[in-house]
Design an enzyme around this catalytic site. Structure first.
Site, PDB file in Angstrom:
ATOM      1  N   ARG A  15      11.640  -5.534   3.823  1.00  0.00           N
ATOM      2  CA  ARG A  15      11.641  -4.143   4.228  1.00  0.00           C
ATOM      3  C   ARG A  15      12.507  -3.856   5.505  1.00  0.00           C
ATOM      4  NH1 ARG A  15       5.750  -2.000   5.292  1.00  0.00           N
ATOM      5  NH2 ARG A  15       5.629  -2.952   7.403  1.00  0.00           N
ATOM      6  N   ARG A  24      10.879   0.027  12.291  1.00  0.00           N
ATOM      7  CA  ARG A  24       9.689   0.133  13.071  1.00  0.00           C
ATOM      8  C   ARG A  24       9.364  -1.205  14.008  1.00  0.00           C
ATOM      9  NH1 ARG A  24       4.734   0.339   8.586  1.00  0.00           N
ATOM     10  NH2 ARG A  24       3.634  -0.589  10.434  1.00  0.00           N
ATOM     11  N   ARG A  53      -0.540  -8.347  13.999  1.00  0.00           N
ATOM     12  CA  ARG A  53      -1.450  -7.279  13.016  1.00  0.00           C
ATOM     13  C   ARG A  53      -2.092  -8.026  11.804  1.00  0.00           C
ATOM     14  NH1 ARG A  53       3.991  -4.605  11.281  1.00  0.00           N
ATOM     15  NH2 ARG A  53       2.801  -3.201   9.778  1.00  0.00           N
ATOM     16  N   LYS A 105       0.819  -1.268  -0.112  1.00  0.00           N
ATOM     17  CA  LYS A 105      -0.091   0.107   0.169  1.00  0.00           C
ATOM     18  C   LYS A 105       0.868   1.279   0.130  1.00  0.00           C
ATOM     19  CE  LYS A 105      -2.137  -0.685   3.827  1.00  0.00           C
ATOM     20  NZ  LYS A 105      -1.773  -1.701   4.391  1.00  0.00           N
ATOM     21  N   ARG A 161      -9.949   1.180   9.033  1.00  0.00           N
ATOM     22  CA  ARG A 161      -9.515  -0.179   9.293  1.00  0.00           C
ATOM     23  C   ARG A 161     -10.531  -0.952  10.032  1.00  0.00           C
ATOM     24  NH1 ARG A 161      -3.380   0.938   9.353  1.00  0.00           N
ATOM     25  NH2 ARG A 161      -2.284  -1.007   9.840  1.00  0.00           N
TER      26      ARG A 161
HETATM   27  P1  AMP Z   1       0.529   1.039   9.339  1.00  0.00           P
HETATM   28  O1  AMP Z   1       1.651   1.945   9.242  1.00  0.00           O
HETATM   29  O2  AMP Z   1      -0.859   1.314   8.562  1.00  0.00           O
HETATM   30  O3  AMP Z   1       1.000  -0.457   9.449  1.00  0.00           O
HETATM   31  O4  AMP Z   1      -0.147   1.230  10.862  1.00  0.00           O
HETATM   32  C1  AMP Z   1       0.812   0.705  12.116  1.00  0.00           C
HETATM   33  C2  AMP Z   1       0.161   0.622  13.465  1.00  0.00           C
HETATM   34  O5  AMP Z   1      -0.885   2.023  13.710  1.00  0.00           O
HETATM   35  C3  AMP Z   1      -1.199  -0.226  13.269  1.00  0.00           C
HETATM   36  O6  AMP Z   1      -0.759  -1.513  13.504  1.00  0.00           O
HETATM   37  C4  AMP Z   1      -2.216   0.359  14.229  1.00  0.00           C
HETATM   38  O7  AMP Z   1      -1.749  -0.068  15.747  1.00  0.00           O
HETATM   39  C5  AMP Z   1      -2.182   1.817  14.006  1.00  0.00           C
HETATM   40  N1  AMP Z   1      -2.998   2.116  13.204  1.00  0.00           N
HETATM   41  C6  AMP Z   1      -2.704   2.850  11.928  1.00  0.00           C
HETATM   42  N2  AMP Z   1      -3.768   2.945  11.261  1.00  0.00           N
HETATM   43  C7  AMP Z   1      -4.831   2.649  12.087  1.00  0.00           C
HETATM   44  C8  AMP Z   1      -6.242   2.968  11.914  1.00  0.00           C
HETATM   45  N3  AMP Z   1      -6.796   3.402  10.881  1.00  0.00           N
HETATM   46  N4  AMP Z   1      -7.081   2.238  13.223  1.00  0.00           N
HETATM   47  C9  AMP Z   1      -6.484   1.917  14.156  1.00  0.00           C
HETATM   48  N5  AMP Z   1      -5.298   1.905  14.339  1.00  0.00           N
HETATM   49  C10 AMP Z   1      -4.233   2.235  13.250  1.00  0.00           C
END
Ligand code: AMP
Length: 293
Positions: free
Chosen positions: A127, A139, A150, A13, A88
Site C-alpha cells: 500500500r 500515512r 496497531r 476493509k 474498535r
Molecule cells: P485506520 O485508518 O482505521 O487504520 O485508523 C488510523 C488510526 O486512527 C488508528 O490507528 C487510531 O489511532 C485512529 N482510529 C481510527 N478509528 C478509531 C477508533 N474507532 N477508535 C480509536 N481510534 C481510532
C-alpha cells in the site's frame, strides 16, 4: 443496509468498503479517514488525535463515538452505511448499540475479514509503495514499527468484538486472504443470505468504483483492482442470462440454423483475420522497399 467491517490493519476493509459503496449505494464511514482529515485541518479533535495516531494508539472512545454519531445523522447516511474502523473497542460497540437504538436503526451485519498476520506487513508495504508511486502522501502510521503497535492494539482491544458480535448473532467471518473480487463476492453472498440485500445487486461501473475514496485518483492500482473486481462480478450475470434464455424450438431446424450461423460467423472472422494479415504483410513490404530506396 448498515454494516460493520471488522479486521486488522491491512485486511482490506478500506478496499472492500469502497466496492460496497458503489454496489449498494451506501456511504463508507471510516473513523481513520475522518480523524486524518481532522488532523490535516487542525481542528480541536485533530489536535487531540494527532500524536495518538502517529504512535499507533487508539483515540479516546468518546471522541470517535461523537464523530460517528454526528456522521450517521447526515442525510447521505440515510440510505445506509459501512462502518470501517469503528467500533474498535467494546465500549465503542456498546455506545454504537445505544446510538442506533436511539436513532431507531438496525445493524444488519458485522463482517469480519480474517487474514494471516504474516501477510499484513507485506500488504501494508505494498500500500505504501503504491501511494508513493501515485505521488500521494504516505500515512505516517504505515511504518513497520507503528504497524506492530496497531496490530497489538487490534489484538487486545478490537478482537474482543468478534466475541461480542458473535454472541449477538451478528458476526459473519470471511476469508480475507482470497483475491479482492472473491472477497467481494463472498461478502455479497453473505449479505444476500442474511436478507440485507437483493441477489441482483451487482457491482456498477468499475471506473466509478475506484475514485469513491476521497483523494484517490482514477487510474490508480486500486482503481484497477476495483475494475477487475467489478468485471468478475459482472461475469456470472452474463452466464446466468445465457442460462435463462429460452431454448430454441424445432430442434433439428434450429440446430441447423445455429450451426450455419456459427459457420458464417467463423468464416467472417477468418476472412477478417486473413485480410488484416495480408494488409500487414503488404505494409511491411512497402516499408522494406522504402528502406532499400
Ligand atoms: P485506520 O485508518 O482505521 O487504520 O485508523 C488510523 C488510526 O486512527 C488508528 O490507528 C487510531 O489511532 C485512529 N482510529 C481510527 N478509528 C478509531 C477508533 N474507532 N477508535 C480509536 N481510534 C481510532
Amino acid at each position: 443496509m448498515r454494516i460493520i467491517l471488522l479486521g486488522p490493519p491491512g485486511s482490506g476493509k478500506g478496499t472492500q468498503a469502497q466496492l460496497m459503496v458503489q454496489r449498494y449505494g451506501i456511504v463508507q464511514l471510516s473513523t481513520g479517514e475522518m480523524l486524518r482529515a481532522a488532523v490535516a485541518a487542525g481542528t480541536p479533535v485533530g489536535l487531540k488525535a494527532k500524536e495518538i495516531m502517529a504512535s499507533g494508539g487508539l483515540v479516546p472512545d468518546e471522541v470517535v463515538v461523537g464523530i460517528i454519531s454526528d456522521r450517521i445523522d447526515q442525510p447521505d447516511a440515510g440510505n445506509g452505511f459501512i462502518l470501517d474502523g469503528f467500533p474498535r473497542t467494546v465500549p465503542q460497540a456498546e455506545a454504537l448499540d445505544e446510538l442506533l437504538k436511539q436513532k431507531h436503526l438496525k445493524l444488519d451485519a458485522v463482517i469480519e475479514l480474517r487474514v494471516n498476520e504474516s501477510a499484513l506487513l507485506s500488504r501494508v508495504e505494498t500500500r505504501v509503495a503504491q501511494m508513493r508511486e501515485r505521488g500521494e502522501e504516505v500515512r505516517i502510521d504505515d511504518t513497520p514499527e507503528v504497524l506492530t503497535k496497531r496490530l497489538a492494539s487490534y489484538r487486545s482491544q478490537t478482537e474482543p468484538l468478534i466475541h461480542y458480535y458473535s454472541e449477538r448473532r451478528k458476526l459473519s467471518t470471511i476469508d480475507g486472504m482470497m483475491a479482492i473480487d472473491e472477497v467481494t463476492a463472498a461478502i455479497h453472498r453473505q449479505l444476500v443470505a442474511l436478507g440485507a440485500t437483493e441477489p441482483k445487486a451487482r457491482a456498477k461501473s468499475a471506473a466509478r468504483a475506484a475514485p469513491a475514496k476521497k483523494g484517490s485518483k482514477p487510474g490508480t492500482s486500486k482503481a484497477k483492482q476495483a475494475k477487475k473486481a467489478a468485471k468478475t462480478a459482472k461475469k456470472p450475470a452474463k452466464s446466468a442470462k445465457k442460462a435463462t434464455k429460452k431454448p430454441v424450438k424445432g430442434t433439428k431446424k434450429a440446430a441447423k440454423k445455429t450451426a450455419s450461423k456459427a459457420v458464417r460467423k467463423a468464416a467472417k472472422k477468418a476472412a477478417k483475420k486473413a485480410f488484416r494479415k495480408g494488409a500487414k504483410k503488404a505494409a511491411k513490404k512497402v516499408t522494406k522497399k522504402r528502406a532499400k530506396r
